[in-house]
Each structure stands twice: as structure tokens, then as C-alpha cells.
Design an enzyme around this catalytic site. Structure first.
Site, short mmCIF file in Angstrom:
data_model
loop_
_atom_site.label_atom_id
_atom_site.label_comp_id
_atom_site.label_asym_id
_atom_site.label_seq_id
_atom_site.Cartn_x
_atom_site.Cartn_y
_atom_site.Cartn_z
N ARG A 182 104.08 -26.64 68.39
CA ARG A 182 105.32 -27.43 68.48
C ARG A 182 105.10 -28.86 68.95
O ARG A 182 106.03 -29.66 68.95
CB ARG A 182 106.28 -26.75 69.46
CG ARG A 182 106.84 -25.44 68.94
CD ARG A 182 107.98 -25.65 67.99
NE ARG A 182 108.27 -24.43 67.27
CZ ARG A 182 109.23 -24.34 66.36
NH1 ARG A 182 109.96 -25.38 66.05
NH2 ARG A 182 109.45 -23.20 65.73
N SER A 218 104.32 -19.42 67.76
CA SER A 218 105.28 -20.25 67.01
C SER A 218 105.95 -21.27 67.93
O SER A 218 106.64 -22.18 67.47
CB SER A 218 106.34 -19.38 66.32
OG SER A 218 107.06 -18.62 67.27
N HIS A 219 105.77 -21.13 69.25
CA HIS A 219 106.39 -22.07 70.19
C HIS A 219 105.41 -22.60 71.23
O HIS A 219 105.81 -23.08 72.28
CB HIS A 219 107.63 -21.43 70.83
CG HIS A 219 108.72 -21.26 69.82
ND1 HIS A 219 108.76 -20.18 68.97
CD2 HIS A 219 109.74 -22.08 69.47
CE1 HIS A 219 109.78 -20.33 68.14
NE2 HIS A 219 110.39 -21.46 68.42
N ALA A 241 114.75 -13.69 67.81
CA ALA A 241 115.67 -14.46 66.98
C ALA A 241 116.71 -13.51 66.39
O ALA A 241 116.47 -12.31 66.24
CB ALA A 241 114.88 -15.13 65.85
N ARG A 283 102.69 -7.13 74.67
CA ARG A 283 101.68 -7.92 73.95
C ARG A 283 101.46 -9.26 74.67
O ARG A 283 100.33 -9.70 74.86
CB ARG A 283 102.16 -8.17 72.51
CG ARG A 283 101.23 -9.00 71.65
CD ARG A 283 101.97 -9.60 70.44
NE ARG A 283 103.09 -10.42 70.83
CZ ARG A 283 103.01 -11.69 71.20
NH1 ARG A 283 101.85 -12.30 71.21
NH2 ARG A 283 104.09 -12.37 71.57
N THR A 323 118.70 -20.02 64.10
CA THR A 323 117.92 -18.79 64.23
C THR A 323 118.23 -18.07 65.55
O THR A 323 117.74 -16.98 65.81
CB THR A 323 116.41 -19.10 64.12
OG1 THR A 323 116.14 -20.31 64.84
CG2 THR A 323 116.00 -19.29 62.68
N GLY A 341 109.96 -21.08 63.08
CA GLY A 341 108.57 -21.47 63.38
C GLY A 341 107.58 -20.58 62.62
O GLY A 341 106.55 -21.07 62.14
N ASP A 342 107.88 -19.30 62.52
CA ASP A 342 106.96 -18.40 61.81
C ASP A 342 106.98 -18.65 60.30
O ASP A 342 105.98 -18.40 59.62
CB ASP A 342 107.28 -16.93 62.14
CG ASP A 342 106.77 -16.56 63.53
OD1 ASP A 342 105.65 -16.99 63.88
OD2 ASP A 342 107.49 -15.88 64.27
P1 NDP Z 1 109.35 -11.23 67.33
O1 NDP Z 1 110.02 -10.51 66.23
O2 NDP Z 1 107.93 -11.57 67.20
O3 NDP Z 1 109.49 -10.38 68.69
C1 NDP Z 1 110.76 -10.08 69.18
C2 NDP Z 1 110.67 -9.20 70.40
O4 NDP Z 1 110.23 -7.90 69.99
C3 NDP Z 1 109.65 -9.68 71.44
O5 NDP Z 1 110.16 -9.42 72.71
C4 NDP Z 1 108.41 -8.84 71.12
O6 NDP Z 1 107.58 -8.62 72.25
C5 NDP Z 1 109.05 -7.55 70.67
N1 NDP Z 1 108.21 -6.82 69.74
C6 NDP Z 1 107.57 -7.27 68.65
N2 NDP Z 1 106.92 -6.27 68.03
C7 NDP Z 1 107.15 -5.15 68.76
C8 NDP Z 1 106.75 -3.79 68.63
N3 NDP Z 1 105.97 -3.39 67.63
N4 NDP Z 1 107.18 -2.92 69.56
C9 NDP Z 1 107.97 -3.32 70.59
N5 NDP Z 1 108.37 -4.58 70.77
C10 NDP Z 1 107.98 -5.49 69.85
O7 NDP Z 1 110.17 -12.56 67.73
P2 NDP Z 1 111.04 -13.51 66.81
O8 NDP Z 1 110.21 -13.81 65.62
O9 NDP Z 1 112.37 -12.96 66.62
O10 NDP Z 1 111.12 -14.81 67.74
C11 NDP Z 1 109.92 -15.50 68.06
C12 NDP Z 1 110.19 -16.53 69.11
O11 NDP Z 1 110.93 -17.60 68.56
C13 NDP Z 1 110.99 -16.06 70.32
O12 NDP Z 1 110.26 -16.39 71.49
C14 NDP Z 1 112.26 -16.87 70.26
O13 NDP Z 1 112.82 -17.24 71.52
C15 NDP Z 1 111.80 -18.11 69.53
N6 NDP Z 1 112.92 -18.80 68.90
C16 NDP Z 1 113.39 -19.93 69.49
C17 NDP Z 1 114.48 -20.57 68.95
C18 NDP Z 1 115.08 -21.75 69.61
O14 NDP Z 1 116.11 -22.22 69.15
N7 NDP Z 1 114.53 -22.28 70.68
C19 NDP Z 1 115.12 -20.09 67.72
C20 NDP Z 1 114.54 -18.86 67.23
C21 NDP Z 1 113.47 -18.26 67.78
P3 NDP Z 1 106.15 -9.38 72.37
O15 NDP Z 1 106.49 -10.81 72.63
O16 NDP Z 1 105.44 -8.72 73.51
O17 NDP Z 1 105.45 -9.18 71.06
O1 PYC Z 2 111.51 -20.89 65.49
O2 PYC Z 2 113.56 -20.66 64.72
C1 PYC Z 2 112.72 -21.23 65.43
C2 PYC Z 2 113.16 -22.37 66.27
C3 PYC Z 2 114.28 -23.11 66.15
C4 PYC Z 2 114.25 -24.04 67.15
C5 PYC Z 2 113.13 -23.84 67.89
N1 PYC Z 2 112.48 -22.79 67.34
#
Ligand code: NDP
Ligand code: PYC
Length: 339
Positions: free
Chosen positions: A54, A49-50, A182, A310, A162, A189-190
Site C-alpha cells: 500500500r 494486501s494492506h 471485507a 494464520r 468493500t 487489494g487482493d
Molecule cells: P480474508 O478473506 O483473507 O480473511 C477474512 C477473515 O477470515 C480473517 O480474519 C482470516 O483470518 C479468516 N480466515 C481466512 N481463511 C480462514 C480459514 N480457512 N479458516 C478460518 N478463518 C479464516 O480477508 P478479506 O479478503 O475479506 O479482507 C482482507 C483485508 O482487507 C482485511 O484485513 C480487511 O480489513 C481489509 N480491507 C480493508 C478495507 C478498507 O477500506 N480499509 C476494505 C476491504 C478490506 P487470518 O487473517 O488469520 O487469515
Molecule cells: O482492499 O478493498 C480493499 C481496500 C479498500 C480500501 C483499502 N483497502
């Protein structure tokens, strides 16, 4: 961008291609290298998603004049354990790297230091910002707010971004323990990826424009909103992220900036906050062993895997076979690099 892998690129080749795109779209060579490596790292680790998904958004934001790709951050030493940075309307990652030497100096001198970045754009995953600290032996926590698309628990209007939180700690005998999540039920993004792929979301992630619960990602993107994860508990974390990333740094809240005059703007203009700790100050010279110990206990207790695992597996596969890209996505990147 969809993904059926028929091309495999090395990390260096992907980063070079992305750097070219950034430079072509008005980013300085130095900033472009930082952003390209950050984005290529996300793609390499399977943070899709990033990753390259992007790039069109970066280009669109740059073209709109909303973000300054050539910004040079101003780093201020404002206390024994406090570094403040004005990113001057540029991206956060170069601002953070500009402040890093002073931040580390302060962490070594004091055992802990904070970094407050304001007037910055963050459009990536957060783990690349914290993992390197843990690789150097430090504990790091960072938060960043984004754009208002999350309705507070029980509320009717999107207030929060988020707002992810990422944490990294050294761990003996293994890659650092890192989580990056998040504070919304799903990253924006997802939701975009699901909308493009035509997949429904799980229930409880968002509402439509009338505030009704929906699993349709398009309804969320078209005037709807996301929900915090875990009800009132995720809500408080989202609020904490706003406080640390914006109120404390001097940046904007997720609902405060106005990008309406910049058609195509996608990068949130907010702030980012870090706490970095030297764990040796805990007087415990087996800190990394203790971290490994508690991680082992969690796995022995039945948790399938730790966060970060992962990514590291995906990274290892990419080191062997290259980073998988569909030819369609590869051509899109090449077109961005030439346009
Ligand atoms: P996920 O829910 O995919 O994952 C969150 C965390 O949980 C990760 O560290 C992941 O590790 C871990 N995880 C996932 N599944 C498992 C499992 N079954 N057991 C144990 N650990 C697990 O992430 P989000 O959807 O919440 O966020 C996705 C990305 O979006 C992040 O990188 C975040 O920084 C980014 N984001 C950026 C924003 C911005 O403003 N720049 C805003 C919002 C989100 P692993 O990676 O190894 O799967
Ligand atoms: O995936 O929520 C998101 C996000 C917001 C800004 C960058 N990524």
C-alpha cells in the site's frame, strides 16, 4: 509488490523505514509513526494486501493533496457513551488514537461506548484497530466503508465499498479471537495483487464493465466491479457498514466523495464506527473462559483453524526470523524514503 523473501527486517526497522517515507511525503512525525506501525504490523502478520503493497498508494494520495497527513483530529464528548471525532481530512488511525482515552473512560463508566469518526481516510486492514481493545480485556467491533466498487446483489452499478467488519474478543489462555473480513467477495487489494501477478480469480467475485461475470481481475479493475460475499446476506452487511460508517458518523458514503480532481488519489474518504464493550458487565466473570470454550468446540467439530491464527503464526515467525521482503520491494521502499 511481489514477494520472494531474500531480506528479513525487524519490525522496528521496517516501521522506521515506513515512518521516514510518510514524513518525506508530508505526514507529521506523530501521524507517520502511527501509520508506519500500522502498515508494518500488517506486513509482519502477513496481511499483505494492506502491508507495504500500500505504500505507493499512500504516497500517491498524499502527493495529490487528497489526504492531509498533518491533520489533527477534533475529539468531541457528545454523550455518556458516545465519542465523536472529526478527522479533518486526515487518516483514521491517528483520529482513533486521539479519541481512545475518552472512549475507554466511557466504556469503563458505562459498560459500553461508541466512537464515530468522520472525514477520515482508511487504507489499511481493520484488525489493528480492534485487536488492542481485546488485549486490554474489551470486546470491540469496527466497520469502515471505502470507495464504490461493489455492485449490490442483483444490481448494475457499484454503490458499496468493500466495507470490512472486524471483531475482537478476549479469549482465555490464547491471543484474542479476531476476525476481519471485507463484505465483498474479495478485497480490492487482493484483486490488484492478482492482476499484477496475472492470476485469475475464483468465479463469483466480480463482473466486467458490461456487468458480465468474470474471473479476470483486470476486467474488474478496468470499469468492472466486485460482488458482495454471500449474495443478499453479504449485501445487507455492506449496506449496514455504509449506514454505520457514513450515515451515523457524518462521513461520506462510498460512492459520495469526488476524488476526480486529485489525480493519484487512492485513499477512500469516508468514516469509521466502533462499539467497545466491557464484557464484565455481562455479570459473567468467566467471559474469556467461555470464549475459549466455544472456540475449542468449533475446532473440535472440525474447523481447521480460527480466524487470526494464520496472522499470529506469521507474527511469531517474523519475531524469530524477521519480516520477509524481496530485495526488489526493499529497494522500492528505500527509493520512496529517499525521493
Ligand atoms: P480474508 O478473506 O483473507 O480473511 C477474512 C477473515 O477470515 C480473517 O480474519 C482470516 O483470518 C479468516 N480466515 C481466512 N481463511 C480462514 C480459514 N480457512 N479458516 C478460518 N478463518 C479464516 O480477508 P478479506 O479478503 O475479506 O479482507 C482482507 C483485508 O482487507 C482485511 O484485513 C480487511 O480489513 C481489509 N480491507 C480493508 C478495507 C478498507 O477500506 N480499509 C476494505 C476491504 C478490506 P487470518 O487473517 O488469520 O487469515
Ligand atoms: O482492499 O478493498 C480493499 C481496500 C479498500 C480500501 C483499502 N483497502
Amino acid at each position: 509488490m511481489t514477494k520472494t523473501a531474500d531480506i528479513h527486517l525487524s519490525y522496528a526497522d521496517l516501521a522506521a523505514l515506513l515512518q521516514k517515507i510518510f514524513v518525506r511525503n508530508g505526514v507529521s512525525e506523530e501521524n507517520a509513526k502511527i501509520l508506519a506501525e500500522n502498515c508494518a504490523s500488517c506486513e509482519r502478520d502477513g496481511s499483505l494486501s494492506h502491508g507495504i503493497f500500500r505504500m505507493a498508494g499512500y504516497v500517491s494520495s498524499l502527493a495529490s493533496g487528497w489526504v492531509d497527513g498533518k491533520a489533527v483530529a477534533e475529539v468531541e464528548d457528545v454523550g455518556p457513551a458516545f465519542v465523536r471525532v472529526d478527522a479533518k481530512g486526515g487518516f483514521t488511525q491517528p483520529a482513533m488514537l486521539a479519541a481512545r482515552p475518552l472512549l475507554i473512560e466511557k466504556v469503563k463508566a458505562n459498560g459500553v461506548a461508541v466512537l464515530a469518526i468522520r472525514r477520515s481516510h482508511h487504507f489499511s486492514a481493520l484488525w489493528p484497530d480492534v485487536e488492542p481493545f481485546a488485549e486490554e480485556g474489551f470486546v470491540a467491533l469496527s466497520v469502515v466503508n471505502s470507495m464504490a466498487c461493489v455492485v449490490p446483489h442483483g444490481g448494475k452499478k457499484a454503490v458499496f465499498g468493500t466495507n470490512p467488519i472486524a471483531f475482537a474478543s478476549p479469549r482465555a489462555g490464547a491471543a484474542p479471537f479476531v476476525f476481519d473480513q471485507a463484505s465483498s467477495a474479495i478485497a480490492h487489494g487482493d484483486v490488484q495483487i492478482a492482476a499484477r501477478a496475472g492470476h485469475d480469480l475464483k468465479p463469483g467475485m466480480g463482473v466486467d464493465r458490461d456487468g458480465q461475470s468474470t474471473t479476470d481481475p483486470k476486467a474488474i479493475l478496468d470499469g468492472g466491479a466486485l460482488l458482495p460475499f454471500g449474495g443478499h446476506k453479504g449485501n445487507s452487511i455492506a449496506l449496514m457498514v455504509e449506514i454505520l460508517s457514513a450515515a451515523l458518523t457524518g462521513g461520506y458514503f462510498s460512492g459520495e466523495f469526488d476524488w476526480s480532481g486529485h489525480k493519484g488519489a487512492q485513499t477512500p474518504f469516508t468514516g469509521q464506527f466502533f462499539i467497545v464493550i466491557d464484557p464484565e458487565r455481562g455479570g459473567n466473570d468467566v467471559f474469556a473462559d467461555r470464549v475459549a470454550g466455544i472456540c475449542d468446540l468449533v475446532l473440535e467439530a472440525g474447523q481447521e483453524r480460527l480466524p487470526g491464527e494464520r496472522r499470529h503464526l506469521t507474527r511469531a515467525r517474523a519475531a524469530e526470523a524477521g519480516i520477509p521482503l524481496s530485495s526488489e520491494n526493499y529497494e522500492k521502499l528505500r527509493a520512496l524514503a529517499e525521493s
